[in-house]
Scaffold this motif. Structure first.
Motif, PDB file in Angstrom:
ATOM      1  N   ILE A  91       0.861  -1.179   0.000  1.00 29.36           N
ATOM      2  CA  ILE A  91       0.000   0.000   0.000  1.00 29.36           C
ATOM      3  C   ILE A  91       0.900   1.232   0.000  1.00 29.36           C
ATOM      4  O   ILE A  91       2.048   1.166   0.428  1.00 29.36           O
ATOM      5  CB  ILE A  91      -0.979   0.042   1.195  1.00 29.36           C
ATOM      6  CG1 ILE A  91      -0.219   0.029   2.530  1.00 29.36           C
ATOM      7  CG2 ILE A  91      -1.963  -1.112   1.135  1.00 29.36           C
ATOM      8  CD1 ILE A  91      -1.116   0.196   3.734  1.00 29.36           C
ATOM      9  N   ALA A  92       0.381   2.331  -0.481  1.00 28.95           N
ATOM     10  CA  ALA A  92       1.188   3.550  -0.602  1.00 28.95           C
ATOM     11  C   ALA A  92       0.484   4.708   0.103  1.00 28.95           C
ATOM     12  O   ALA A  92      -0.693   4.970  -0.157  1.00 28.95           O
ATOM     13  CB  ALA A  92       1.410   3.884  -2.080  1.00 28.95           C
ATOM     14  N   ILE A  93       1.209   5.397   0.976  1.00 25.26           N
ATOM     15  CA  ILE A  93       0.616   6.465   1.775  1.00 25.26           C
ATOM     16  C   ILE A  93       0.082   7.600   0.908  1.00 25.26           C
ATOM     17  O   ILE A  93      -0.961   8.180   1.203  1.00 25.26           O
ATOM     18  CB  ILE A  93       1.626   7.008   2.814  1.00 25.26           C
ATOM     19  CG1 ILE A  93       0.949   8.008   3.754  1.00 25.26           C
ATOM     20  CG2 ILE A  93       2.838   7.610   2.137  1.00 25.26           C
ATOM     21  CD1 ILE A  93      -0.174   7.437   4.569  1.00 25.26           C
ATOM     22  N   TYR A  94       0.777   7.904  -0.190  1.00 20.75           N
ATOM     23  CA  TYR A  94       0.282   8.980  -1.050  1.00 20.75           C
ATOM     24  C   TYR A  94      -1.059   8.590  -1.671  1.00 20.75           C
ATOM     25  O   TYR A  94      -1.944   9.423  -1.854  1.00 20.75           O
ATOM     26  CB  TYR A  94       1.302   9.312  -2.137  1.00 20.75           C
ATOM     27  CG  TYR A  94       2.310  10.361  -1.708  1.00 20.75           C
ATOM     28  CD1 TYR A  94       1.915  11.482  -0.991  1.00 20.75           C
ATOM     29  CD2 TYR A  94       3.660  10.249  -2.041  1.00 20.75           C
ATOM     30  CE1 TYR A  94       2.826  12.448  -0.605  1.00 20.75           C
ATOM     31  CE2 TYR A  94       4.586  11.204  -1.658  1.00 20.75           C
ATOM     32  CZ  TYR A  94       4.158  12.312  -0.934  1.00 20.75           C
ATOM     33  OH  TYR A  94       5.060  13.276  -0.542  1.00 20.75           O
ATOM     34  N   GLY A  95      -1.216   7.320  -2.008  1.00 15.40           N
ATOM     35  CA  GLY A  95      -2.496   6.860  -2.524  1.00 15.40           C
ATOM     36  C   GLY A  95      -3.590   6.999  -1.489  1.00 15.40           C
ATOM     37  O   GLY A  95      -4.716   7.403  -1.796  1.00 15.40           O
ATOM     38  N   ALA A  96      -3.258   6.671  -0.234  1.00 14.23           N
ATOM     39  CA  ALA A  96      -4.227   6.799   0.850  1.00 14.23           C
ATOM     40  C   ALA A  96      -4.639   8.254   1.044  1.00 14.23           C
ATOM     41  O   ALA A  96      -5.822   8.561   1.241  1.00 14.23           O
ATOM     42  CB  ALA A  96      -3.631   6.250   2.148  1.00 14.23           C
ATOM     43  N   LEU A  97      -3.672   9.168   0.976  1.00 11.11           N
ATOM     44  CA  LEU A  97      -3.972  10.591   1.165  1.00 11.11           C
ATOM     45  C   LEU A  97      -4.840  11.134   0.041  1.00 11.11           C
ATOM     46  O   LEU A  97      -5.746  11.938   0.279  1.00 11.11           O
ATOM     47  CB  LEU A  97      -2.661  11.382   1.256  1.00 11.11           C
ATOM     48  CG  LEU A  97      -1.810  11.116   2.505  1.00 11.11           C
ATOM     49  CD1 LEU A  97      -0.479  11.852   2.418  1.00 11.11           C
ATOM     50  CD2 LEU A  97      -2.563  11.529   3.767  1.00 11.11           C
ATOM     51  N   ILE A  98      -4.581  10.684  -1.176  1.00  7.90           N
ATOM     52  CA  ILE A  98      -5.407  11.121  -2.314  1.00  7.90           C
ATOM     53  C   ILE A  98      -6.856  10.689  -2.112  1.00  7.90           C
ATOM     54  O   ILE A  98      -7.793  11.479  -2.277  1.00  7.90           O
ATOM     55  CB  ILE A  98      -4.848  10.558  -3.635  1.00  7.90           C
ATOM     56  CG1 ILE A  98      -3.506  11.217  -3.966  1.00  7.90           C
ATOM     57  CG2 ILE A  98      -5.840  10.782  -4.786  1.00  7.90           C
ATOM     58  CD1 ILE A  98      -2.759  10.560  -5.115  1.00  7.90           C
ATOM     59  N   GLY A  99      -7.047   9.430  -1.744  1.00  8.01           N
ATOM     60  CA  GLY A  99      -8.399   8.926  -1.512  1.00  8.01           C
ATOM     61  C   GLY A  99      -9.085   9.651  -0.369  1.00  8.01           C
ATOM     62  O   GLY A  99     -10.279   9.966  -0.441  1.00  8.01           O
ATOM     63  N   ALA A 100      -8.329   9.914   0.707  1.00  9.91           N
ATOM     64  CA  ALA A 100      -8.904  10.588   1.867  1.00  9.91           C
ATOM     65  C   ALA A 100      -9.309  12.023   1.534  1.00  9.91           C
ATOM     66  O   ALA A 100     -10.372  12.489   1.958  1.00  9.91           O
ATOM     67  CB  ALA A 100      -7.901  10.575   3.015  1.00  9.91           C
ATOM     68  N   ILE A 101      -8.475  12.721   0.764  1.00 14.59           N
ATOM     69  CA  ILE A 101      -8.788  14.110   0.398  1.00 14.59           C
ATOM     70  C   ILE A 101     -10.065  14.175  -0.434  1.00 14.59           C
ATOM     71  O   ILE A 101     -10.936  15.033  -0.207  1.00 14.59           O
ATOM     72  CB  ILE A 101      -7.616  14.745  -0.389  1.00 14.59           C
ATOM     73  CG1 ILE A 101      -6.436  15.028   0.547  1.00 14.59           C
ATOM     74  CG2 ILE A 101      -8.063  16.032  -1.081  1.00 14.59           C
ATOM     75  CD1 ILE A 101      -6.717  16.108   1.572  1.00 14.59           C
ATOM     76  N   ILE A 102     -10.196  13.281  -1.395  1.00 15.96           N
ATOM     77  CA  ILE A 102     -11.404  13.255  -2.224  1.00 15.96           C
ATOM     78  C   ILE A 102     -12.633  13.005  -1.354  1.00 15.96           C
ATOM     79  O   ILE A 102     -13.679  13.654  -1.511  1.00 15.96           O
ATOM     80  CB  ILE A 102     -11.283  12.173  -3.318  1.00 15.96           C
ATOM     81  CG1 ILE A 102     -10.192  12.559  -4.314  1.00 15.96           C
ATOM     82  CG2 ILE A 102     -12.624  11.986  -4.047  1.00 15.96           C
ATOM     83  CD1 ILE A 102      -9.870  11.487  -5.325  1.00 15.96           C
TER      84      ILE A 102
END
Length: 269
Positions: A91-102
């Motif tokens: 898993i990638a933290i930047y991917g998690a942050l993108i999903g969370a921001i949306i």
């Protein structure tokens, strides 16, 4: 000398609970508690924080996996059945942050919550959760750097149990998980101090400061890691970090110059 840490904390028959999951869950709970407490000072309801968590957390996990799979598609295109096996790592933290921001943007629009205000409340607690979560990587012996020597690790004056855990398959590795954890926890402290200052940061500038702080540290730490997601010969997280720093700086100064109605985050006088 102590042995390596067993990544499995609890095992009940076929069911296993890993330290990674326990650490991540603890990080989420701490971040939620702090967000509820800070949110009350800014008119954000406790229930809104909990409702957001129930929506953002699963989206963040899924988007973190999607992000990882996209940049490792050369492998997963031939192993489609493994795409959903998130427990095997990846898993990638930047991917998690993108999903969370949306998710946050959509949530705020539906609940009529001021987005920048909520992001400012959440940001320091998110980076604290990231710092705690890196210890999950520690128990899994992942997110480490290149090979190094025992002497190098001892010269860092870090605890013996960390040095031992950084011995993997007979070699020692740089504890980049530790570098990022300390950077993140330091960022939490800095952001909390800054947002308490009277008439220093305006609404939206706490989260923008978070973006710049995290991305700056991640750029350098990513260069030490051996498991970076690559696009051609480029470390994806490094270039994304550069773009985030530039973007956050541009937004920071643009809002200051073109929005005279911005309120101070700390309105106390």
């Amino acid at each position: 000398m102590l042995g390596n840490i067993n990544p499995i904390a609890i095992e009940l028959g076929p069911f296993q609970i890993r330290w990674y999951g326990l650490i991540i869950a603890s990080a989420v709970l701490i971040a939620t508690f702090l967000s509820v407490r800070e949110g009350k000072k800014h008119g954000i309801l406790e229930d809104d924080i909990y409702d957001l968590l129930l929506r953002a957390l699963p989206v963040a996990i899924i988007s973190a996996r999607i992000y990882y799979v996209i940049f490792e598609w050369s492998y997963y295109k031939n192993h489609l059945s493994e795409i959903y096996r998130i427990w095997d790592g990846g898993i990638a933290i930047y991917g998690a942050l993108i999903g969370a921001i949306i998710t946050i943007i959509i949530f705020c629009r539906k609940r009529s919550i001021e987005i920048w205000n909520l992001l400012d409340v959440l940001a320091p607690n998110v980076i604290l959760a990231q710092g705690i979560g890196r210890w999950g990587n520690f128990t899994n012996q992942e997110a480490h750097g290149s090979k190094t020597t025992l002497e190098f690790l001892q010269n860092l004056h870090i605890p013996e149990f960390i040095i031992k855990q950084m011995q993997i398959a007979g070699s020692y590795y740089q504890p980049t998980f530790l570098y990022e954890s300390l950077w993140d926890i330091g960022g939490f402290i800095v952001l909390c101090v800054l947002r308490k200052q009277h008439h220093l940061l305006k609404n939206g500038e706490v989260v923008l400061s978070y973006v710049m702080w995290y991305a700056f540290g991640r750029f350098f730490i990513e260069g030490l890691r051996t498991d970076s997601l690559m696009l051609g010969g480029i470390r994806v997280s490094q270039w994304l970090s550069v773009l985030l720093i530039i973007g956050a700086l541009v937004i920071f100064f643009y809002r200051r110059q073109h929005n005279s109605n911005l309120q101070w985050y700390n309105k106390n006088t």
